[in-house]
Design a protein around this motif. Structure first.
Motif, PDB file in Angstrom:
ATOM      1  N   ARG A  87       2.719  -5.791   7.084  1.00  0.00           N
ATOM      2  CA  ARG A  87       3.741  -4.988   6.390  1.00  0.00           C
ATOM      3  C   ARG A  87       3.134  -4.158   5.268  1.00  0.00           C
ATOM      4  O   ARG A  87       3.861  -3.581   4.467  1.00  0.00           O
ATOM      5  CB  ARG A  87       4.812  -5.902   5.786  1.00  0.00           C
ATOM      6  CG  ARG A  87       5.609  -6.673   6.801  1.00  0.00           C
ATOM      7  CD  ARG A  87       6.716  -7.422   6.110  1.00  0.00           C
ATOM      8  NE  ARG A  87       7.368  -8.363   7.002  1.00  0.00           N
ATOM      9  CZ  ARG A  87       8.374  -9.122   6.640  1.00  0.00           C
ATOM     10  NH1 ARG A  87       8.859  -9.063   5.413  1.00  0.00           N
ATOM     11  NH2 ARG A  87       8.908  -9.963   7.493  1.00  0.00           N
ATOM     12  N   GLY A  88       1.817  -4.148   5.148  1.00  0.00           N
ATOM     13  CA  GLY A  88       1.162  -3.371   4.095  1.00  0.00           C
ATOM     14  C   GLY A  88       0.973  -4.126   2.798  1.00  0.00           C
ATOM     15  O   GLY A  88       0.519  -3.561   1.805  1.00  0.00           O
ATOM     16  N   ILE A  89       1.295  -5.409   2.783  1.00  0.00           N
ATOM     17  CA  ILE A  89       1.195  -6.188   1.545  1.00  0.00           C
ATOM     18  C   ILE A  89      -0.263  -6.384   1.139  1.00  0.00           C
ATOM     19  O   ILE A  89      -0.621  -6.208  -0.035  1.00  0.00           O
ATOM     20  CB  ILE A  89       1.935  -7.533   1.689  1.00  0.00           C
ATOM     21  CG1 ILE A  89       3.430  -7.280   1.895  1.00  0.00           C
ATOM     22  CG2 ILE A  89       1.696  -8.421   0.465  1.00  0.00           C
ATOM     23  CD1 ILE A  89       4.229  -8.504   2.300  1.00  0.00           C
ATOM     24  N   ALA A  90      -1.121  -6.731   2.086  1.00  0.00           N
ATOM     25  CA  ALA A  90      -2.543  -6.926   1.760  1.00  0.00           C
ATOM     26  C   ALA A  90      -3.159  -5.631   1.253  1.00  0.00           C
ATOM     27  O   ALA A  90      -3.942  -5.640   0.294  1.00  0.00           O
ATOM     28  CB  ALA A  90      -3.299  -7.458   2.970  1.00  0.00           C
ATOM     29  N   THR A  91      -2.793  -4.522   1.857  1.00  0.00           N
ATOM     30  CA  THR A  91      -3.295  -3.221   1.400  1.00  0.00           C
ATOM     31  C   THR A  91      -2.853  -2.965  -0.043  1.00  0.00           C
ATOM     32  O   THR A  91      -3.658  -2.551  -0.883  1.00  0.00           O
ATOM     33  CB  THR A  91      -2.786  -2.092   2.315  1.00  0.00           C
ATOM     34  OG1 THR A  91      -3.236  -2.335   3.645  1.00  0.00           O
ATOM     35  CG2 THR A  91      -3.276  -0.732   1.847  1.00  0.00           C
ATOM     36  N   ALA A  92      -1.590  -3.217  -0.330  1.00  0.00           N
ATOM     37  CA  ALA A  92      -1.076  -2.997  -1.689  1.00  0.00           C
ATOM     38  C   ALA A  92      -1.780  -3.908  -2.693  1.00  0.00           C
ATOM     39  O   ALA A  92      -2.125  -3.473  -3.796  1.00  0.00           O
ATOM     40  CB  ALA A  92       0.434  -3.225  -1.718  1.00  0.00           C
ATOM     41  N   LEU A  93      -1.980  -5.169  -2.321  1.00  0.00           N
ATOM     42  CA  LEU A  93      -2.673  -6.102  -3.214  1.00  0.00           C
ATOM     43  C   LEU A  93      -4.103  -5.634  -3.492  1.00  0.00           C
ATOM     44  O   LEU A  93      -4.550  -5.630  -4.644  1.00  0.00           O
ATOM     45  CB  LEU A  93      -2.684  -7.504  -2.613  1.00  0.00           C
ATOM     46  CG  LEU A  93      -1.358  -8.244  -2.607  1.00  0.00           C
ATOM     47  CD1 LEU A  93      -1.417  -9.426  -1.646  1.00  0.00           C
ATOM     48  CD2 LEU A  93      -0.987  -8.704  -4.012  1.00  0.00           C
ATOM     49  N   CYS A  94      -4.816  -5.257  -2.448  1.00  0.00           N
ATOM     50  CA  CYS A  94      -6.191  -4.782  -2.631  1.00  0.00           C
ATOM     51  C   CYS A  94      -6.229  -3.510  -3.471  1.00  0.00           C
ATOM     52  O   CYS A  94      -7.070  -3.380  -4.371  1.00  0.00           O
ATOM     53  CB  CYS A  94      -6.851  -4.539  -1.280  1.00  0.00           C
ATOM     54  SG  CYS A  94      -7.256  -6.033  -0.372  1.00  0.00           S
ATOM     55  N   ASN A  95      -5.325  -2.577  -3.184  1.00  0.00           N
ATOM     56  CA  ASN A  95      -5.288  -1.346  -3.977  1.00  0.00           C
ATOM     57  C   ASN A  95      -5.020  -1.628  -5.444  1.00  0.00           C
ATOM     58  O   ASN A  95      -5.598  -0.982  -6.323  1.00  0.00           O
ATOM     59  CB  ASN A  95      -4.260  -0.375  -3.408  1.00  0.00           C
ATOM     60  CG  ASN A  95      -4.764   0.351  -2.189  1.00  0.00           C
ATOM     61  OD1 ASN A  95      -5.961   0.574  -2.022  1.00  0.00           O
ATOM     62  ND2 ASN A  95      -3.858   0.723  -1.303  1.00  0.00           N
ATOM     63  N   ARG A  96      -4.142  -2.589  -5.721  1.00  0.00           N
ATOM     64  CA  ARG A  96      -3.857  -2.941  -7.118  1.00  0.00           C
ATOM     65  C   ARG A  96      -5.117  -3.502  -7.791  1.00  0.00           C
ATOM     66  O   ARG A  96      -5.472  -3.102  -8.892  1.00  0.00           O
ATOM     67  CB  ARG A  96      -2.712  -3.929  -7.201  1.00  0.00           C
ATOM     68  CG  ARG A  96      -2.407  -4.449  -8.600  1.00  0.00           C
ATOM     69  CD  ARG A  96      -1.837  -3.381  -9.566  1.00  0.00           C
ATOM     70  NE  ARG A  96      -0.578  -2.865  -9.139  1.00  0.00           N
ATOM     71  CZ  ARG A  96       0.613  -3.362  -9.468  1.00  0.00           C
ATOM     72  NH1 ARG A  96       0.687  -4.404 -10.270  1.00  0.00           N
ATOM     73  NH2 ARG A  96       1.704  -2.811  -9.023  1.00  0.00           N
ATOM     74  N   LEU A  97      -5.806  -4.432  -7.117  1.00  0.00           N
ATOM     75  CA  LEU A  97      -7.028  -4.990  -7.699  1.00  0.00           C
ATOM     76  C   LEU A  97      -8.101  -3.919  -7.891  1.00  0.00           C
ATOM     77  O   LEU A  97      -8.784  -3.901  -8.916  1.00  0.00           O
ATOM     78  CB  LEU A  97      -7.587  -6.107  -6.813  1.00  0.00           C
ATOM     79  CG  LEU A  97      -7.063  -7.501  -7.020  1.00  0.00           C
ATOM     80  CD1 LEU A  97      -7.815  -8.485  -6.127  1.00  0.00           C
ATOM     81  CD2 LEU A  97      -7.158  -7.951  -8.467  1.00  0.00           C
ATOM     82  N   ILE A  98      -8.252  -3.045  -6.917  1.00  0.00           N
ATOM     83  CA  ILE A  98      -9.242  -1.969  -7.036  1.00  0.00           C
ATOM     84  C   ILE A  98      -8.899  -1.056  -8.206  1.00  0.00           C
ATOM     85  O   ILE A  98      -9.773  -0.658  -8.978  1.00  0.00           O
ATOM     86  CB  ILE A  98      -9.345  -1.189  -5.703  1.00  0.00           C
ATOM     87  CG1 ILE A  98     -10.005  -2.079  -4.646  1.00  0.00           C
ATOM     88  CG2 ILE A  98     -10.106   0.119  -5.886  1.00  0.00           C
ATOM     89  CD1 ILE A  98      -9.899  -1.545  -3.222  1.00  0.00           C
ATOM     90  N   GLY A  99      -7.625  -0.746  -8.372  1.00  0.00           N
ATOM     91  CA  GLY A  99      -7.206   0.066  -9.518  1.00  0.00           C
ATOM     92  C   GLY A  99      -7.494  -0.613 -10.840  1.00  0.00           C
ATOM     93  O   GLY A  99      -7.962   0.029 -11.792  1.00  0.00           O
TER      94      GLY A  99
END
Length: 146
Positions: A87-99
């Motif tokens: 559902r895109g949750i892992a992508t959102a989590l990774c993007n948040r950490l990368i940011g």
């Protein structure tokens, strides 16, 4: 990602939030002393994904310091409950950490996963990460046992 999913970057004041996460999101039961230590150590970062009041995803990482280069960031773990995968949750989590890592001045961001973990490898490739080859991992005391 669905509208009901929210991300929360945890800090020292969020021990109760972390301790309230139902079993199954992390590999093992959360240890209160370790949870408190992570939340109080300024080099560690943790983000949880919530569907309403339920924690359905997590990602954690750590700033790595070196005397001869800018800080780097290691993404330690990413996990999403099976009921909420794809559902895109892992992508959102990774993007948040990368940011967060970039905002903290980290110039190298990296992680590792098992060679046979196709979903994770697909996720990281889709996010534009470069897959490296010929990396050999050594461990002591069963560190890579999971």
């Amino acid at each position: 990602m669905r509208e009901t999913i929210t991300l929360r970057r945890l800090g020292p004041e969020d021990l109760d939030v972390l301790m309230a996460v139902e079993e199954g999101l992390f590999d093992n039961a959360i240890l209160p002393d370790q949870a408190e230590a992570i939340l109080n150590d300024g080099r560690h970062e943790m983000v949880l994904a919530f569907d309403g009041g339920d924690a359905v995803g997590m990602a954690s990482g750590q700033v790595l310091l070196h005397p001869d280069k800018a800080p780097a960031f290691f993404i330690n773990e990413v996990g999403v409950r099976e009921s909420h995968q794809r559902r895109g949750i892992a992508t959102a989590l990774c993007n948040r950490l990368i940011g967060v890592a970039r905002a903290r001045g980290c110039e190298g961001i990296w992680l590792a996963t098992e060679g046979d973990n196709g979903p994770a490898r697909g996720l990281y490739r889709a996010m534009g990460a470069r897959e490296t080859a010929d990396i050999v991992v050594y461990d002591w005391d069963g560190a890579m046992d999971g």
